[in-house]
Design a protein around this motif. Sequence first.
Motif, PDB file in Angstrom:
ATOM      1  N   CYS A  80       0.873  -1.185   0.000  1.00 37.84           N
ATOM      2  CA  CYS A  80       0.000   0.000   0.000  1.00 37.84           C
ATOM      3  C   CYS A  80       0.901   1.223   0.000  1.00 37.84           C
ATOM      4  O   CYS A  80       0.783   2.093  -0.846  1.00 37.84           O
ATOM      5  CB  CYS A  80      -0.893  -0.016   1.254  1.00 37.84           C
ATOM      6  SG  CYS A  80      -1.794   1.512   1.446  1.00 37.84           S
TER       7      CYS A  80
ATOM      8  N   HIS B 197      -9.018  -2.803  -1.264  1.00 38.67           N
ATOM      9  CA  HIS B 197      -9.747  -1.811  -0.465  1.00 38.67           C
ATOM     10  C   HIS B 197     -11.226  -2.149  -0.313  1.00 38.67           C
ATOM     11  O   HIS B 197     -11.907  -1.572   0.530  1.00 38.67           O
ATOM     12  CB  HIS B 197      -9.535  -0.405  -1.049  1.00 38.67           C
ATOM     13  CG  HIS B 197      -8.095   0.011  -0.940  1.00 38.67           C
ATOM     14  ND1 HIS B 197      -7.167  -0.343  -1.881  1.00 38.67           N
ATOM     15  CD2 HIS B 197      -7.431   0.677   0.030  1.00 38.67           C
ATOM     16  CE1 HIS B 197      -5.974   0.118  -1.502  1.00 38.67           C
ATOM     17  NE2 HIS B 197      -6.113   0.732  -0.348  1.00 38.67           N
TER      18      HIS B 197
ATOM     19  N   GLU C 268      -2.639  -5.198  -3.036  1.00 32.83           N
ATOM     20  CA  GLU C 268      -1.646  -4.861  -2.010  1.00 32.83           C
ATOM     21  C   GLU C 268      -1.072  -6.130  -1.385  1.00 32.83           C
ATOM     22  O   GLU C 268      -1.804  -7.032  -0.971  1.00 32.83           O
ATOM     23  CB  GLU C 268      -2.281  -3.970  -0.938  1.00 32.83           C
ATOM     24  CG  GLU C 268      -2.609  -2.599  -1.515  1.00 32.83           C
ATOM     25  CD  GLU C 268      -3.228  -1.610  -0.552  1.00 32.83           C
ATOM     26  OE1 GLU C 268      -3.443  -0.463  -0.968  1.00 32.83           O
ATOM     27  OE2 GLU C 268      -3.515  -1.981   0.619  1.00 32.83           O
TER      28      GLU C 268
ATOM     29  N   ASP D  28      -2.961  -0.017   5.911  1.00 32.83           N
ATOM     30  CA  ASP D  28      -3.687  -1.120   5.272  1.00 32.83           C
ATOM     31  C   ASP D  28      -3.070  -2.506   5.502  1.00 32.83           C
ATOM     32  O   ASP D  28      -3.139  -3.383   4.627  1.00 32.83           O
ATOM     33  CB  ASP D  28      -3.848  -0.852   3.762  1.00 32.83           C
ATOM     34  CG  ASP D  28      -4.864   0.249   3.486  1.00 32.83           C
ATOM     35  OD1 ASP D  28      -5.592   0.644   4.422  1.00 32.83           O
ATOM     36  OD2 ASP D  28      -4.943   0.713   2.341  1.00 32.83           O
TER      37      ASP D  28
ATOM     38  N   GLN E 165      -5.270  -5.886   5.193  1.00 33.10           N
ATOM     39  CA  GLN E 165      -5.730  -6.413   3.901  1.00 33.10           C
ATOM     40  C   GLN E 165      -4.578  -6.916   3.014  1.00 33.10           C
ATOM     41  O   GLN E 165      -4.814  -7.404   1.913  1.00 33.10           O
ATOM     42  CB  GLN E 165      -6.528  -5.351   3.147  1.00 33.10           C
ATOM     43  CG  GLN E 165      -5.701  -4.161   2.676  1.00 33.10           C
ATOM     44  CD  GLN E 165      -6.551  -2.930   2.412  1.00 33.10           C
ATOM     45  OE1 GLN E 165      -7.585  -2.736   3.051  1.00 33.10           O
ATOM     46  NE2 GLN E 165      -6.165  -2.109   1.465  1.00 33.10           N
TER      47      GLN E 165
HETATM   48 MN    MN Z   1      -4.023   1.019   0.489  1.00 26.14          MN
END
Ligand code: MN
Length: 268
Positions: free
Chosen positions: A27, A202, A228, A243, A246
Amino acid sequence: MRKEISPIHVGDISIKADKNYHIAGPCTVESSQQVFDIAENTISRGIDAYRGGAFKPRTDPDAFQGLGEDGLDILFEVGRFYNIPVVTEVMEQNQISLIRKKSKSHPFIYQVGTRNAQNYPLLRDVGETGIPVILKRGKGSKVSEMISAAGYITKGGSPVVMCERGIETFSSASGTGRATADLLAITQFQEAGFITLFDPSHAGGMPEYVVRLALASIAAGANGTIVEVGVVDEQGKCHAQCDAQQALSYGQFTSFLQRAKEIEKLVK
Ligand code: MN
Ligand code: PEP
């Protein structure tokens, strides 16, 4: 009727409507070691471009905002080392020329994020560079509004790769408070003449959902993904400042890419 989609050139790569492309990376650029490590473990799997944010739009003003110029230096160093185009977000007009300067002519694509999808002065100015732009779906933007937003960019000469990344709805399917993927929008953007990628990270919000959505997007006809990937420890935890929840591990990303390629064959 579908509009004809022209190929987009980034360095030696031509992005064409009848092929699939996968972009991966952190990210956010956090350190040279992190960016090289993720590069080593994604580029070797056959990705087409490497992503990493140096300027990060964070909801919380006290959250890490990215390394800025230093982050760009790291990202382009990695891009040059592996001879792969890079993708990085531009948030403000004054970053347009800075990113270009830092690239030292290494091929790259500007990313305009969801929060800036209707920032028309930014779209207009980034479009005047002639450099390709990945335009991410605004969280609250209709498909038609995105097509108009892309027009601000293409007017100046930059080609646009559209990117569906989910929108805000009352359905928080993932339970992580992230966006709802609008898979049909992929087809609609393509019908309007845009090569269209899907960002499952996302919308998914956690690795299992990220992979499911990413595979679904390929089945739905996306031209590829932007995903990502993070450095994940032995306990399965990613310690990234942005992030982390994720980020796919290297194993998850590798297995996703293999399965994506199988689906690509079926969808062709
Ligand atoms: Mn991100
Ligand atoms: C990102 O790609 O890290 C990002 C911030 O994306 P979006 O603008 O889609 O939230």
